[in-house]
Design a protein around this motif. Structure first.
Motif, PDB file in Angstrom:
ATOM      1  N   MET A   1      -5.374  -9.525  -1.937  1.00 24.20           N
ATOM      2  CA  MET A   1      -5.417  -8.068  -2.014  1.00 24.20           C
ATOM      3  C   MET A   1      -4.637  -7.479  -0.840  1.00 24.20           C
ATOM      4  SD  MET A   1      -8.748  -5.666  -1.873  1.00 24.20           S
ATOM      5  CE  MET A   1      -8.886  -4.432  -3.094  1.00 24.20           C
ATOM      6  N   GLN A   2      -3.776  -6.534  -1.143  1.00 24.69           N
ATOM      7  CA  GLN A   2      -2.974  -5.907  -0.097  1.00 24.69           C
ATOM      8  C   GLN A   2      -3.755  -4.778   0.568  1.00 24.69           C
ATOM      9  OE1 GLN A   2       0.727  -4.651  -1.954  1.00 24.69           O
ATOM     10  NE2 GLN A   2       1.765  -6.178  -0.711  1.00 24.69           N
ATOM     11  N   THR A   3      -3.617  -4.696   1.873  1.00 24.74           N
ATOM     12  CA  THR A   3      -4.224  -3.593   2.605  1.00 24.74           C
ATOM     13  C   THR A   3      -3.276  -2.397   2.584  1.00 24.74           C
ATOM     14  OG1 THR A   3      -3.244  -4.210   4.722  1.00 24.74           O
ATOM     15  CG2 THR A   3      -5.361  -5.233   4.164  1.00 24.74           C
ATOM     16  N   ALA A   4      -3.787  -1.243   2.997  1.00 27.20           N
ATOM     17  CA  ALA A   4      -2.948  -0.046   3.065  1.00 27.20           C
ATOM     18  C   ALA A   4      -1.783  -0.261   4.024  1.00 27.20           C
ATOM     19  CB  ALA A   4      -3.780   1.161   3.487  1.00 27.20           C
ATOM     20  N   THR A   5      -2.036  -0.977   5.115  1.00 25.42           N
ATOM     21  CA  THR A   5      -0.972  -1.266   6.083  1.00 25.42           C
ATOM     22  C   THR A   5       0.109  -2.124   5.445  1.00 25.42           C
ATOM     23  OG1 THR A   5      -2.523  -1.114   7.925  1.00 25.42           O
ATOM     24  CG2 THR A   5      -0.460  -2.283   8.333  1.00 25.42           C
ATOM     25  N   ASN A   6      -0.302  -3.146   4.701  1.00 24.35           N
ATOM     26  CA  ASN A   6       0.668  -4.008   4.020  1.00 24.35           C
ATOM     27  C   ASN A   6       1.474  -3.227   2.989  1.00 24.35           C
ATOM     28  OD1 ASN A   6      -0.249  -6.185   5.487  1.00 24.35           O
ATOM     29  ND2 ASN A   6      -1.446  -7.056   3.823  1.00 24.35           N
ATOM     30  N   LYS A   7       0.813  -2.315   2.298  1.00 28.56           N
ATOM     31  CA  LYS A   7       1.506  -1.516   1.290  1.00 28.56           C
ATOM     32  C   LYS A   7       2.530  -0.585   1.941  1.00 28.56           C
ATOM     33  CE  LYS A   7      -2.077  -1.734  -2.205  1.00 28.56           C
ATOM     34  NZ  LYS A   7      -3.004  -0.998  -3.053  1.00 28.56           N
ATOM     35  N   MET A   8       2.184  -0.015   3.085  1.00 26.19           N
ATOM     36  CA  MET A   8       3.141   0.846   3.795  1.00 26.19           C
ATOM     37  C   MET A   8       4.321   0.024   4.308  1.00 26.19           C
ATOM     38  SD  MET A   8       2.572   4.025   3.574  1.00 26.19           S
ATOM     39  CE  MET A   8       3.736   4.593   4.815  1.00 26.19           C
ATOM     40  N   GLU A   9       4.059  -1.183   4.797  1.00 27.66           N
ATOM     41  CA  GLU A   9       5.151  -2.062   5.237  1.00 27.66           C
ATOM     42  C   GLU A   9       6.064  -2.383   4.060  1.00 27.66           C
ATOM     43  OE1 GLU A   9       3.239  -5.431   7.052  1.00 27.66           O
ATOM     44  OE2 GLU A   9       2.726  -4.302   8.861  1.00 27.66           O
ATOM     45  N   ARG A  10       5.467  -2.659   2.904  1.00 25.12           N
ATOM     46  CA  ARG A  10       6.251  -2.960   1.711  1.00 25.12           C
ATOM     47  C   ARG A  10       7.062  -1.729   1.295  1.00 25.12           C
ATOM     48  NH1 ARG A  10       8.831  -6.982  -0.909  1.00 25.12           N
ATOM     49  NH2 ARG A  10       8.967  -6.515  -3.116  1.00 25.12           N
ATOM     50  N   LEU A  11       6.470  -0.554   1.402  1.00 25.83           N
ATOM     51  CA  LEU A  11       7.168   0.687   1.076  1.00 25.83           C
ATOM     52  C   LEU A  11       8.402   0.853   1.954  1.00 25.83           C
ATOM     53  CD1 LEU A  11       7.052   3.356  -0.613  1.00 25.83           C
ATOM     54  CD2 LEU A  11       5.869   4.340   1.345  1.00 25.83           C
ATOM     55  N   HIS A  12       8.239   0.662   3.247  1.00 22.74           N
ATOM     56  CA  HIS A  12       9.376   0.772   4.175  1.00 22.74           C
ATOM     57  C   HIS A  12      10.451  -0.263   3.836  1.00 22.74           C
ATOM     58  CE1 HIS A  12       8.153   3.795   7.146  1.00 22.74           C
ATOM     59  NE2 HIS A  12       6.913   3.406   6.868  1.00 22.74           N
ATOM     60  N   TYR A  13      10.025  -1.482   3.541  1.00 22.67           N
ATOM     61  CA  TYR A  13      10.961  -2.546   3.184  1.00 22.67           C
ATOM     62  C   TYR A  13      11.742  -2.163   1.917  1.00 22.67           C
ATOM     63  CZ  TYR A  13      12.721  -6.835   1.157  1.00 22.67           C
ATOM     64  OH  TYR A  13      13.529  -7.776   0.569  1.00 22.67           O
ATOM     65  N   LEU A  14      11.034  -1.680   0.892  1.00 26.40           N
ATOM     66  CA  LEU A  14      11.698  -1.333  -0.368  1.00 26.40           C
ATOM     67  C   LEU A  14      12.700  -0.207  -0.184  1.00 26.40           C
ATOM     68  CD1 LEU A  14       8.663  -1.612  -2.793  1.00 26.40           C
ATOM     69  CD2 LEU A  14      10.680  -3.094  -2.771  1.00 26.40           C
ATOM     70  N   VAL A  15      12.343   0.799   0.611  1.00 24.04           N
ATOM     71  CA  VAL A  15      13.275   1.896   0.878  1.00 24.04           C
ATOM     72  C   VAL A  15      14.544   1.354   1.521  1.00 24.04           C
ATOM     73  CG1 VAL A  15      13.651   3.939   2.329  1.00 24.04           C
ATOM     74  CG2 VAL A  15      11.558   3.740   0.965  1.00 24.04           C
ATOM     75  N   GLN A  16      14.371   0.516   2.521  1.00 18.59           N
ATOM     76  CA  GLN A  16      15.524  -0.064   3.222  1.00 18.59           C
ATOM     77  C   GLN A  16      16.363  -0.920   2.272  1.00 18.59           C
ATOM     78  OE1 GLN A  16      14.397  -2.461   6.592  1.00 18.59           O
ATOM     79  NE2 GLN A  16      16.485  -3.049   7.043  1.00 18.59           N
ATOM     80  N   GLU A  17      15.704  -1.740   1.478  1.00 17.55           N
ATOM     81  CA  GLU A  17      16.397  -2.661   0.570  1.00 17.55           C
ATOM     82  C   GLU A  17      17.154  -1.885  -0.513  1.00 17.55           C
ATOM     83  OE1 GLU A  17      17.259  -6.533  -0.029  1.00 17.55           O
ATOM     84  OE2 GLU A  17      16.636  -5.655   1.836  1.00 17.55           O
TER      85      GLU A  17
END
Length: 68
Positions: A1-17
């Motif tokens: 299960m992803q935490t809110a912090t992990n989801k925000m990190e993934r969000l930042h990664y996806l924007v950059q990618e």
């Protein structure tokens, strides 16, 4: 299960990618990945933004196309 912090990190990664791939596709005309792979990244970004209720200022979902 992803935490809110992990989801925000993934969000930042996806924007950059996605921004990187937009630059290579639209500006340089040299795509790095297949369109289907890009679509998966973009769709994941849209879904995560909706889930979190957060759209970053530099998100590619805020604009269409690349640089002029």
């Amino acid at each position: 299960m992803q935490t809110a912090t992990n989801k925000m990190e993934r969000l930042h990664y996806l924007v950059q990618e996605v921004n990187k791939h937009n630059y290579y596709y639209y500006t340089l005309d040299k795509p790095l990945i297949l369109d289907a792979d890009y679509d998966r990244l973009y769709d994941e970004l849209v879904a995560l933004e909706k889930e979190l209720g957060v759209v970053l200022p530099n998100s590619p979902t805020r604009r269409i196309g690349g640089e002029i």
